[in-house]
Design a protein around this motif. Sequence first.
Motif, PDB file in Angstrom:
ATOM      1  N   ASP A  70       1.350  -1.831   0.146  1.00  0.00           N
ATOM      2  CA  ASP A  70      -0.434   0.344  -0.584  1.00  0.00           C
ATOM      3  C   ASP A  70       0.855   1.416  -0.156  1.00  0.00           C
ATOM      4  OD1 ASP A  70       0.980  -0.443   2.844  1.00  0.00           O
ATOM      5  OD2 ASP A  70      -1.289  -0.123   3.607  1.00  0.00           O
ATOM      6  N   ALA A 126       0.215   3.765  -2.263  1.00  0.00           N
ATOM      7  CA  ALA A 126      -0.085   5.548  -2.540  1.00  0.00           C
ATOM      8  C   ALA A 126       1.116   6.335  -3.224  1.00  0.00           C
ATOM      9  CB  ALA A 126      -0.472   5.237  -0.989  1.00  0.00           C
ATOM     10  N   ALA A 134      -0.605   9.284  -5.597  1.00  0.00           N
ATOM     11  CA  ALA A 134      -0.518  10.474  -5.557  1.00  0.00           C
ATOM     12  C   ALA A 134       0.830  11.497  -6.107  1.00  0.00           C
ATOM     13  CB  ALA A 134       0.067  10.736  -3.553  1.00  0.00           C
ATOM     14  N   TYR A 162       3.979  13.763  -0.173  1.00  0.00           N
ATOM     15  CA  TYR A 162       2.369  13.392   0.600  1.00  0.00           C
ATOM     16  C   TYR A 162       2.068  13.082   1.667  1.00  0.00           C
ATOM     17  CZ  TYR A 162       2.308   8.556  -0.343  1.00  0.00           C
ATOM     18  OH  TYR A 162       2.954   7.402   0.170  1.00  0.00           O
ATOM     19  N   TYR A 190      -0.611  10.226   3.581  1.00  0.00           N
ATOM     20  CA  TYR A 190      -1.341   8.766   3.451  1.00  0.00           C
ATOM     21  C   TYR A 190      -2.226   9.133   4.873  1.00  0.00           C
ATOM     22  CZ  TYR A 190      -4.411   4.982   3.097  1.00  0.00           C
ATOM     23  OH  TYR A 190      -5.829   3.907   3.581  1.00  0.00           O
ATOM     24  N   ILE A 197      -4.017  12.109   0.464  1.00  0.00           N
ATOM     25  CA  ILE A 197      -5.019  11.066   0.039  1.00  0.00           C
ATOM     26  C   ILE A 197      -5.863  10.705   0.979  1.00  0.00           C
ATOM     27  CG2 ILE A 197      -3.040  10.944  -2.718  1.00  0.00           C
ATOM     28  CD1 ILE A 197      -2.081   8.486  -1.268  1.00  0.00           C
ATOM     29  N   GLY A 198      -6.195   9.562   0.665  1.00  0.00           N
ATOM     30  CA  GLY A 198      -6.822   8.150   1.437  1.00  0.00           C
ATOM     31  C   GLY A 198      -7.920   8.329   2.740  1.00  0.00           C
ATOM     32  N   SER A 245      -9.848  11.000  -4.538  1.00  0.00           N
ATOM     33  CA  SER A 245      -8.826  10.700  -3.484  1.00  0.00           C
ATOM     34  C   SER A 245      -8.328   9.462  -3.038  1.00  0.00           C
ATOM     35  CB  SER A 245      -8.880  11.566  -2.189  1.00  0.00           C
ATOM     36  OG  SER A 245      -7.761  11.106  -1.103  1.00  0.00           O
ATOM     37  N   THR A 299      -6.736   6.443  -4.115  1.00  0.00           N
ATOM     38  CA  THR A 299      -5.490   6.809  -5.172  1.00  0.00           C
ATOM     39  C   THR A 299      -4.374   5.369  -5.178  1.00  0.00           C
ATOM     40  OG1 THR A 299      -5.988   9.112  -4.133  1.00  0.00           O
ATOM     41  CG2 THR A 299      -3.658   8.716  -5.006  1.00  0.00           C
ATOM     42  N   THR A 300      -4.594   4.724  -4.260  1.00  0.00           N
ATOM     43  CA  THR A 300      -3.868   4.009  -3.890  1.00  0.00           C
ATOM     44  C   THR A 300      -4.257   1.906  -5.643  1.00  0.00           C
ATOM     45  OG1 THR A 300      -3.838   3.755  -1.897  1.00  0.00           O
ATOM     46  CG2 THR A 300      -3.473   1.869  -2.488  1.00  0.00           C
TER      47      THR A 300
END
Length: 481
Positions: free
Chosen positions: A236, A240, A244, A253, A255, A393-394, A420, A423-424
Amino acid sequence: MNGSTILVVDVGTSALKAVLFGPDGSILASAVEPIATRHGMNGEHEQDVEGWWRALGKVTRTLPGAGAVASMAFSGSMQNLIALHGDGRPAAPAVLYSDQRLDADEVSGLAAKLPADYGRRIGNRPDGAHTIFRLMARQRYELPATDVFWAFGAKDALTFRLTGRRVIDPTVASTTGLMDFSSRRWDRDLLGLAGVDVASLPAIEPANGIVGRITAGAAAETGLPAGIPVFNGAGDAAAATWGAMADEPGAAYCYLGTTGWVAATVHSDDDMLPRDIYTLADPVRADCAIIISPFLTAGAAMDWLSATTGQTIEKLCKRAASHDEAPGKPLFLPYLGGERAPFQDRDVRGAFLGLEQTSDAGALALAVMEGIAFAVRHNLEAAELPRSLLTAIGGGVRHPLQQQILADVLDRDIRIPADSEATTAAGIMRMVAGKAGVKADAIAQDTIVKPRPQRVQRHIRRYEAYLSATSMARTLAAGLE
């Protein structure tokens, strides 16, 4: 595979998410299936691996277009200890990275058995979350001693079940404490200390490589097309990073999911290993690495508050917004299960300070949002990551108020990708796009959130109080036994 669709599945801590991408990289459909975690009185954090498989089958049978995809790829949680039978079925529950059955003294005792150059070999100093320690003490987890195959990433258990091949990507492998960072091969000496044979471990291969093809049996159980290629994918944190758009050196970034982290890509330099900050192998390129500072409680704090108050997160966020015009005094320390970075302390616990009789659920929710943002700032400063536009993100940043508080606390612009929470999955899609026949040129409209100048000074003062309270909480931790 020109003009192909690709299904990306992310096996997260709290949910399995499936995202179907079109030939241009746009999202065609998505689905989410919850994943349950068992928390025991002795620090157990476990998940049912068979539950992952059932969740996969549920989303693939209900997601429009999943039955006709041209390829698949995976992401998922890392640093798990997963015992599997030869057919890919679980031999025991998965021990999660957050499991705390080994205390600090036990980890120290096991670390004393490691070679003096352990940090140089694996790229990081000994860390209680390294899977090698759980393998060395696997009797504590009631895991089979023999006749099992080991997986360390949630995704790897599913790709094994789908294809019959056991593969791991370099990012996940670098979190185990068993991989030589420079060669990206399993370290035989460390395997010996862990009591495992290389034949029981997955092969380390790049994230954009094909693991194998979906077998007829797996297709019958999931509804996926038999024979389509399954790409390795990545853990992950790597997914991510790519999602990102921080896969090139110079961009940072954060998360915020159940847990959280701040990270950036750097040029790899073996002479710097081990760094003061956690270092992961890049999922594809041997000349790059991902530096990451992970903290244990992000979205989990709002989940806890929701469960405690009996109010949904949506309602808590709405009530928090009503307090945002005139915020009160409550200050939240987000250490609900210890902390990993920017300091490592398994015993420290969270707290609310500054409570008043008027501190209702909305005030507490606002304090939790601020506390999460303070954790991001603390990690960014400790990691000395570049100060620039920060991508966030997340699922933990899906609410506009959390986005705004993050910008205020950090006193910098925050970029929120249009999708968002996907995003992963988008990061995995970008990794494999060239080989999957996807162009990945769809343009999404991102949101830029700017700090509110009138709030910046307030948060500067409260951040200093947060740091002081954190120090106090760590001092008090031993007395709370």
